[in-house]
Design an enzyme around this catalytic site. Sequence first.
Site, PDB file in Angstrom:
ATOM      1  N   TYR A 104       0.804  -1.221   0.000  1.00  0.00           N
ATOM      2  CA  TYR A 104       0.000   0.000   0.000  1.00  0.00           C
ATOM      3  C   TYR A 104       0.840   1.274   0.000  1.00  0.00           C
ATOM      4  CZ  TYR A 104      -4.361  -2.385  -0.123  1.00  0.00           C
ATOM      5  OH  TYR A 104      -5.415  -3.143  -0.565  1.00  0.00           O
ATOM      6  N   MET A 121      -7.835  -0.987   5.216  1.00  0.00           N
ATOM      7  CA  MET A 121      -8.419  -2.074   6.024  1.00  0.00           C
ATOM      8  C   MET A 121      -9.793  -2.449   5.457  1.00  0.00           C
ATOM      9  SD  MET A 121      -9.128   0.025   9.534  1.00  0.00           S
ATOM     10  CE  MET A 121     -10.028   1.574   9.511  1.00  0.00           C
ATOM     11  N   HIS A 122      -9.817  -2.826   4.183  1.00  0.00           N
ATOM     12  CA  HIS A 122     -11.062  -3.066   3.446  1.00  0.00           C
ATOM     13  C   HIS A 122     -12.151  -3.758   4.274  1.00  0.00           C
ATOM     14  CE1 HIS A 122      -8.861  -2.233  -0.299  1.00  0.00           C
ATOM     15  NE2 HIS A 122      -7.932  -3.070   0.116  1.00  0.00           N
ATOM     16  N   ASP A 123     -11.832  -4.970   4.755  1.00  0.00           N
ATOM     17  CA  ASP A 123     -12.852  -5.816   5.376  1.00  0.00           C
ATOM     18  C   ASP A 123     -13.381  -5.240   6.682  1.00  0.00           C
ATOM     19  OD1 ASP A 123     -12.490  -7.540   3.271  1.00  0.00           O
ATOM     20  OD2 ASP A 123     -11.132  -8.871   4.353  1.00  0.00           O
TER      21      ASP A 123
END
Length: 315
Positions: free
Chosen positions: A230, A241-243
């Site tokens: 990233y 922190m997509h999820d």
Amino acid sequence: MGTKLIIDTDPGVDDAFAIALAARSADVDLLAVTTVFGNVPLTTTTSNARRLLQLCDRPDVPVAAGASRPLLARELHRLSTVHGSDGLSGHAASLPDATRPLEDSDAVSLMVSLLEASDEPVTIAPIGPLTNIAALLAAHPGVRSKIARIVLMGGAITLGNSTAVSEFNIWADPDAARRVIAEDDVPCVMVPLDLTHRCAVDSTWLAKLAASGPIGQALNSFTPDYLAHYRQVLGYEGIVMHDAVAVAEAIRPGLLRTETYPVDIDSGHGPTRGMTIVDRRAVPNRSTGRPIEVAVDTELDVLREFVLSRLAGGR
């Protein structure tokens, strides 16, 4: 007790943050964590999920293993270079061993039993490929009424990450994703890359997490490979922190602002395989796909503080 929640996951660094977020939230009744192939093979995602729950002092939460491959495709797609060979930047071995045995039942069977036994609708948060969820909805239509909503992390309105137009969780099994999106009788919220990238956290946020205690320190230790990736994507020291963004919405409905659009998935075999087709025209054509809620905005500082406070402060 609060939101009844099942997480379906392929840990994964961002999955680890998401699991910890739910496990450390007092207003969440975490019924189960089910696993699927994805960032790393199923055996590794399952081990990571069990050991992450042990880290969070939640051996009460059952874990069941699910699909090891897509519904139809033979080829498996993984992002091991992003998450490291073990899904956690090479630090999975530092996690405590799980004391609770893996469930004898498979992921779908466990979800069915929990949904049927629940006295109120259950939220499902799929944060990996949607193979298990497609199988659940297809084989057990009777449990659909017990699902409050599906809050999935996946898709992209503009740019993808696995391909120019496809986000990884959808690209890994677009046939499954298309079936889930098409289920008219199950409310669905899609949390796409466009928003999760805007919710990125920087090195200052990560330092606060690391200083918060043993769990925060452990979560931060999983990020080196993720940070390296990233750093190139974001142009600064931080991670996406997509999820955890999707699980935050599952815990607190309305934390993300959504708009309703028809959505379809390209499950063909050309260069747009896995593309989420989001019809944002003023007068969309119903044939584009089923109208679902798509997360498009949030108060970024509020979201970041919500996640940090839960990870750092616990239950």
